[in-house]
Design a protein around this motif. Structure first.
Motif, PDB file in Angstrom:
ATOM      1  N   GLU A  73       0.839  -1.197   0.000  1.00  0.00           N
ATOM      2  CA  GLU A  73       0.000   0.000   0.000  1.00  0.00           C
ATOM      3  C   GLU A  73       0.873   1.245   0.000  1.00  0.00           C
ATOM      4  O   GLU A  73       1.796   1.371   0.804  1.00  0.00           O
ATOM      5  CB  GLU A  73      -0.892  -0.001   1.240  1.00  0.00           C
ATOM      6  CG  GLU A  73      -1.783   1.228   1.357  1.00  0.00           C
ATOM      7  CD  GLU A  73      -2.540   1.226   2.672  1.00  0.00           C
ATOM      8  OE1 GLU A  73      -3.439   0.378   2.829  1.00  0.00           O
ATOM      9  OE2 GLU A  73      -2.221   2.058   3.544  1.00  0.00           O
ATOM     10  N   VAL A  74       0.556   2.160  -0.902  1.00  0.00           N
ATOM     11  CA  VAL A  74       1.251   3.445  -0.972  1.00  0.00           C
ATOM     12  C   VAL A  74       0.210   4.555  -0.822  1.00  0.00           C
ATOM     13  O   VAL A  74      -0.769   4.591  -1.567  1.00  0.00           O
ATOM     14  CB  VAL A  74       1.995   3.616  -2.317  1.00  0.00           C
ATOM     15  CG1 VAL A  74       2.720   4.958  -2.358  1.00  0.00           C
ATOM     16  CG2 VAL A  74       2.970   2.469  -2.545  1.00  0.00           C
TER      17      VAL A  74
ATOM     18  N   ALA B 191       2.775   0.806   3.535  1.00  0.00           N
ATOM     19  CA  ALA B 191       2.314  -0.252   4.440  1.00  0.00           C
ATOM     20  C   ALA B 191       2.263  -1.569   3.684  1.00  0.00           C
ATOM     21  O   ALA B 191       2.176  -1.591   2.453  1.00  0.00           O
ATOM     22  CB  ALA B 191       0.937   0.080   5.017  1.00  0.00           C
ATOM     23  N   VAL B 192       2.324  -2.663   4.428  1.00  0.00           N
ATOM     24  CA  VAL B 192       2.139  -3.996   3.871  1.00  0.00           C
ATOM     25  C   VAL B 192       0.790  -4.496   4.352  1.00  0.00           C
ATOM     26  O   VAL B 192       0.441  -4.349   5.534  1.00  0.00           O
ATOM     27  CB  VAL B 192       3.265  -4.955   4.323  1.00  0.00           C
ATOM     28  CG1 VAL B 192       2.959  -6.383   3.895  1.00  0.00           C
ATOM     29  CG2 VAL B 192       4.601  -4.511   3.748  1.00  0.00           C
TER      30      VAL B 192
ATOM     31  N   ALA C 141      -4.861  -7.478   8.100  1.00  0.00           N
ATOM     32  CA  ALA C 141      -3.862  -6.725   8.855  1.00  0.00           C
ATOM     33  C   ALA C 141      -3.138  -5.716   7.956  1.00  0.00           C
ATOM     34  O   ALA C 141      -2.836  -6.002   6.803  1.00  0.00           O
ATOM     35  CB  ALA C 141      -2.849  -7.682   9.472  1.00  0.00           C
ATOM     36  N   ARG C 142      -2.880  -4.560   8.537  1.00  0.00           N
ATOM     37  CA  ARG C 142      -2.128  -3.504   7.843  1.00  0.00           C
ATOM     38  C   ARG C 142      -0.930  -3.136   8.698  1.00  0.00           C
ATOM     39  O   ARG C 142      -1.077  -2.698   9.832  1.00  0.00           O
ATOM     40  CB  ARG C 142      -3.023  -2.288   7.621  1.00  0.00           C
ATOM     41  CG  ARG C 142      -2.348  -1.149   6.884  1.00  0.00           C
ATOM     42  CD  ARG C 142      -3.288   0.050   6.758  1.00  0.00           C
ATOM     43  NE  ARG C 142      -2.638   1.159   6.086  1.00  0.00           N
ATOM     44  CZ  ARG C 142      -1.846   2.039   6.705  1.00  0.00           C
ATOM     45  NH1 ARG C 142      -1.627   1.938   8.009  1.00  0.00           N
ATOM     46  NH2 ARG C 142      -1.286   3.007   6.005  1.00  0.00           N
ATOM     47  N   LEU C 143       0.285  -3.317   8.142  1.00  0.00           N
ATOM     48  CA  LEU C 143       1.507  -3.053   8.877  1.00  0.00           C
ATOM     49  C   LEU C 143       2.240  -1.865   8.272  1.00  0.00           C
ATOM     50  O   LEU C 143       2.818  -1.979   7.179  1.00  0.00           O
ATOM     51  CB  LEU C 143       2.421  -4.290   8.847  1.00  0.00           C
ATOM     52  CG  LEU C 143       1.788  -5.615   9.294  1.00  0.00           C
ATOM     53  CD1 LEU C 143       2.744  -6.771   9.043  1.00  0.00           C
ATOM     54  CD2 LEU C 143       1.406  -5.540  10.762  1.00  0.00           C
TER      55      LEU C 143
END
Length: 198
Positions: free
Chosen positions: A108-109, A128-129, A134-136
Motif C-alpha cells: 500500500e502506498v 504499508a504492507v 492486517a495492515r503493517l
C-alpha cells in the motif's frame, strides 16, 4: 487541469473502461544489479519487474470497481517479454489517494495529489504492507513520484513520468512516455456519444 487529464482523472461511466495506449521512452528497472533477483520475485505479483528498455509500447486498462476503487492493469510490451503491473486506487480524502499494488494488493502506498493548470503530481507520504485484514505500516524506506501532464507535441495525448526511489539505493524503477486515453465500453468497442466528465 488540461482537458486530456480531466478525461483521464474523471469518472468512468458504468459498463465502460478507460484504455490508454502509447510508448514509454524508457521503462523498467534501473537500480543496482545485486537487487535485480529480488525485483524478479515482484514480477509475478504484478508490482515491478527486472526488464528495462527504450521505446516500449504499453497499454493500460482502468476498470471502476463497485467498492469505488479504480483497478488498473498496465502491460509493458518489451521485445522479449510482456510484463503487467496491477494496482487499485481509492480516494480516501480530498488530495489523498491510497494505491494498493500487486495482484493481491499487498503493498500500500499513500499518495498526496496536487492538481493545477499544468497537470497532476502525486508523491508518496506513507507505505504499508497488507496481510489479509492486517495492515503493517512501514518506515519511509522508499518513495514514489508520479507526474501527469498534457503532451505539448500532440493535443490529444498526455505524458506520464513515474519514479520509484529507495533509501540508500537511489532510483530503482521508472517509466515515462506519451499516450492517448479513451473511454470505451467494457466489451472493447469504441464509445460513441459518451461525454467525458468535466
Amino acid at each position: 487541469m488540461p482537458p486530456v487529464l480531466r478525461v483521464y482523472f474523471g469518472s468512468i461511466p458504468a459498463g465502460c473502461v478507460g484504455v490508454g495506449q502509447g510508448v514509454y521512452d524508457e521503462a523498467g528497472y534501473c537500480g543496482p544489479r545485486w537487487l535485480r533477483p529480488i525485483v524478479r520475485l515482484f514480477a509475478g505479483r504484478g508490482v515491478m519487474f527486472p526488464e528495462r528498455g527504450a521505446d516500449v509500447p504499453f497499454v493500460v486498462v482502468n476498470t471502476p470497481r463497485r467498492d469505488g476503487s479504480l483497478h488498473a492493469e498496465r502491460d509493458f510490451l518489451f521485445a522479449g517479454a510482456r510484463r503487467r503491473m496491477v494496482d487499485a486506487m481509492s480516494c480516501v480524502r480530498t488530495g489523498e489517494i491510497v494505491d494498493r499494488l500487486g495482484r493481491r494488493g499487498g503493498l500500500e502506498v499513500r499518495l498526496r495529489a496536487e492538481a493545477d493548470l499544468r497537470g497532476m503530481r502525486m508523491r508518496s507520504v506513507g507505505l504499508a504492507v497488507r496481510l489479509g485484514a492486517a495492515r503493517l505500516p512501514l518506515p519511509p524506506v522508499a518513495g514514489v513520484a508520479v507526474t501527469e501532464t498534457a503532451d505539448h507535441a500532440d493535443a490529444v495525448a498526455q505524458r506520464v513520468e513515474v519514479s520509484v526511489r529507495a533509501w540508500l539505493v537511489g532510483e530503482l524503477f521508472r517509466y515515462h512516455g506519451s499516450f492517448t486515453y479513451r473511454i470505451r465500453p467494457a466489451d472493447g468497442n469504441p464509445v460513441r456519444g459518451v461525454v467525458p466528465p468535466a
